[in-house]
Design a protein around this motif. Structure first.
Motif, short mmCIF file in Angstrom:
data_model
loop_
_atom_site.label_atom_id
_atom_site.label_comp_id
_atom_site.label_asym_id
_atom_site.label_seq_id
_atom_site.Cartn_x
_atom_site.Cartn_y
_atom_site.Cartn_z
N LEU A 140 146.78 98.01 44.94
CA LEU A 140 146.73 98.87 46.12
C LEU A 140 145.31 99.38 46.36
O LEU A 140 144.79 99.34 47.49
N HIS A 141 144.67 99.84 45.30
CA HIS A 141 143.28 100.32 45.40
C HIS A 141 142.37 99.21 45.91
O HIS A 141 141.55 99.42 46.81
N ASP A 142 142.51 98.02 45.34
CA ASP A 142 141.65 96.90 45.72
C ASP A 142 141.86 96.50 47.18
O ASP A 142 140.97 95.92 47.81
N ASN A 143 143.05 96.78 47.71
CA ASN A 143 143.35 96.47 49.10
C ASN A 143 143.12 97.66 50.03
O ASN A 143 143.63 97.69 51.16
N GLY A 144 142.36 98.65 49.54
CA GLY A 144 141.90 99.72 50.41
C GLY A 144 142.68 101.01 50.37
O GLY A 144 142.42 101.92 51.16
N TYR A 145 143.63 101.15 49.44
CA TYR A 145 144.43 102.37 49.38
C TYR A 145 143.75 103.43 48.52
O TYR A 145 143.12 103.12 47.51
N LEU A 146 143.91 104.67 48.95
CA LEU A 146 143.53 105.82 48.12
C LEU A 146 144.80 106.38 47.50
O LEU A 146 145.75 106.72 48.21
N ILE A 147 144.83 106.46 46.17
CA ILE A 147 145.98 107.01 45.45
C ILE A 147 145.52 108.26 44.72
O ILE A 147 144.62 108.20 43.86
#
Length: 497
Positions: A140-147
């Motif tokens: 998710l992070h690598d695909n632009g998500y902020l968690i």
């Protein structure tokens, strides 16, 4: 992490109120930046029962335009229907679109920690779940998500006091669950479990922030501060490329498309009809056994335009009970799909246990058409090989049979079929200008397909090549492969590697 947590200094009440207002204004002011950057934000709130997650979350959300966010609550135990899907399924479905928030009052933590507390999750299964979570958060992070992940922490004494106060009021006693009471009575054991979980899932791309939840204003200030800090960092990092990971999955060596002989792969009409009837009956019987044993099946089709995917799929579905399968024709992503992780729309189509999902085109579009037509960056499609292998590993570990077909023809056969479609009124709808444009890029697509097959033919999700110059031959071969794979699974000979 919980055991070693050191509480920070807290300003006095008047200063704290001012600082909260400043953080609220900062959060509100960042909304348009988040929208313009198409940054999807996941805010996950976990913690002890009675720690005030919901009330603090409510205060933080007040600073945000309601058009920008959704709120989702998860119970620790999935429903009976949710149990028929992979562990990650119900969580992945709710990830936000680009430019929006999803706030989670509980996420996947308590499904795991509750099971550990009750002794229903083995150490091996726990390790698998942790690996799944860390992989998914990284993807998710690598695909632009902020968690952004918060754990609301209070002492045993404070928790007991709050639970008792809630139970004394008829209007709030419903907020105290049996799980909360059990958690307090076994606080020390839960502390060990939570501490281990937080440590195991604490990564630089999605770190845990421990919130001192004894005082509500302190908790609100801390949550707002960490959230704003995370948003600032994510916006600055948005344009940076992500490292390409090495493959860690066992691969099956596959031939290049040009090395696959197509001559002689034919059947007579008599051979075809006789074999087809026999195989369809065998597959029909296996389908009933599959349903009874609740084994899920994913059949994925890719191939050249006009290679015969549709007719091949039709011969397989013709042998199945229509109540037990679904065919998913995959086209270009819709706007709400395009603004999420590229695998999200496929998670939405995963079959429940005992059912079959057949994909006419698949997630492999990322490394073919999206790669060659410039619909994603080079970094995106280079990462996708590993992300796809991870996705298929999740399905395999869940117990799914994964069968992937590439339907192969040569350029002359494609041209003959294109011409036939173009010149036959009842077939003309099958041919488009895009098909002719793609044909001009045959060599580029062949290179992309070879790389795709080389990097994603794993021991648990192997590619099978269907030679389809004679469609009858390809249909029979596909049926035989599906039957063999189902037999292996039903007879207990198939292993998830």
């Amino acid at each position: 992490m919980l055991k070693d947590h050191v509480k920070g200094n807290v300003p006095d009440k008047d200063v704290l109120k001012t600082m909260i207002r400043e953080e609220e204004a900062k959060l509100s002011g960042s909304l348009m930046k988040i929208k313009e950057a198409k940054l999807p934000v996941m805010v996950i709130c976990e913690g002890w029962g009675g720690a005030g997650k919901g009330s603090t979350l409510g205060k933080v959300i007040n600073a945000i335009d309601p058009r920008f966010f959704k709120l989702k609550t998860y119970e620790g135990t999935p429903s009976d229907d949710e149990k028929r899907y992979p562990f990650l399924y119900r969580y992945i479905l709710t990830i936000p679109e680009g430019g929006k928030f999803t706030f989670y009052d509980g996420y996947w933590m308590h499904e795991i920690t509750d099971a550990v507390r009750e002794g229903t999750l083995s150490p091996e299964e726990y390790a698998k779940r942790i690996e799944s979570i860390n992989r998914t958060e990284r993807s998710l992070h690598d695909n632009g998500y902020l968690i952004v992940k918060f754990f609301f922490n209070i002492s045993r004494k404070e928790q007991k006091k709050r639970l008792e106060e809630l139970m004394e009021d008829k209007d709030t006693e419903w907020r105290v669950s049996k799980s909360d009471l059990k958690e307090n009575s076994r606080y020390d054991k839960c502390l060990e479990i939570y501490d281990r979980y937080l440590t195991d899932t604490n990564r630089s791309i999605a770190p845990w922030y421990i919130i001192d939840a004894k005082e509500s204003k302190t908790a609100e200030w801390q949550m707002l501060g960490f959230l704003n800090q995370s948003i600032d960092t994510a916006l600055k990092n948005k344009a940076l490329a992500v490292p390409i990971l090495q493959n860690t999955f066992p691969l099956v060596q596959m031939p290049k498309l040009s090395d696959i002989p197509l001559e002689g792969k034919t059947l007579t009409d008599e051979e075809y009809k006789e074999t087809l009837d026999k195989l369809k009956k065998e597959l029909r019987d296996l389908h009933y056994r599959l349903y009874r044993k609740k084994i899920p099946v994913v059949i994925a089709y890719e191939g050249w335009d006009a290679a015969g995917k549709g007719g091949n799929i039709k011969r397989i579905t013709g042998a199945l009970d229509p109540r037990g399968y679904e065919v998913h024709p995959i086209a270009s992503p819709e706007p709400h799909e395009k603004s999420r992780h590229f695998l999200w729309r496929f998670w939405n189509r995963i079959p429940r246990t005992g059912h079959i999902a057949i994909f006419d085109r698949t997630w492999y579009g990322r490394v073919m058409v999206e790669r060659l037509e410039g619909f994603c960056s080079e970094n995106d499609w280079q990462r996708a090989y590993n992300e796809i292998n991870e996705f298929e590993k999740e399905l395999s570990d869940w117990g799914a049979i994964i069968i992937k077909f590439w339907v192969q023809i040569d350029k002359d056969t494609q041209l003959a079929r294109f011409t036939d479609r173009q010149n036959t009124p009842e077939k003309k709808w099958k041919i488009t200008d895009e098909d002719w444009r793609n044909r001009e890029k045959w060599d580029l697509y062949e290179d992309a397909v070879n790389e795709m097959i080389e990097k994603t033919s794993t021991e648990y999700a192997k590619w099978y090549i269907l030679e389809s110059v004679d469609k009858k031959y390809a249909r029979i071969k596909a049926l035989e492969i599906v039957i063999d794979q189902l037999k292996e699974a039903l007879d207990g000979k198939r292993k998830n590697k």
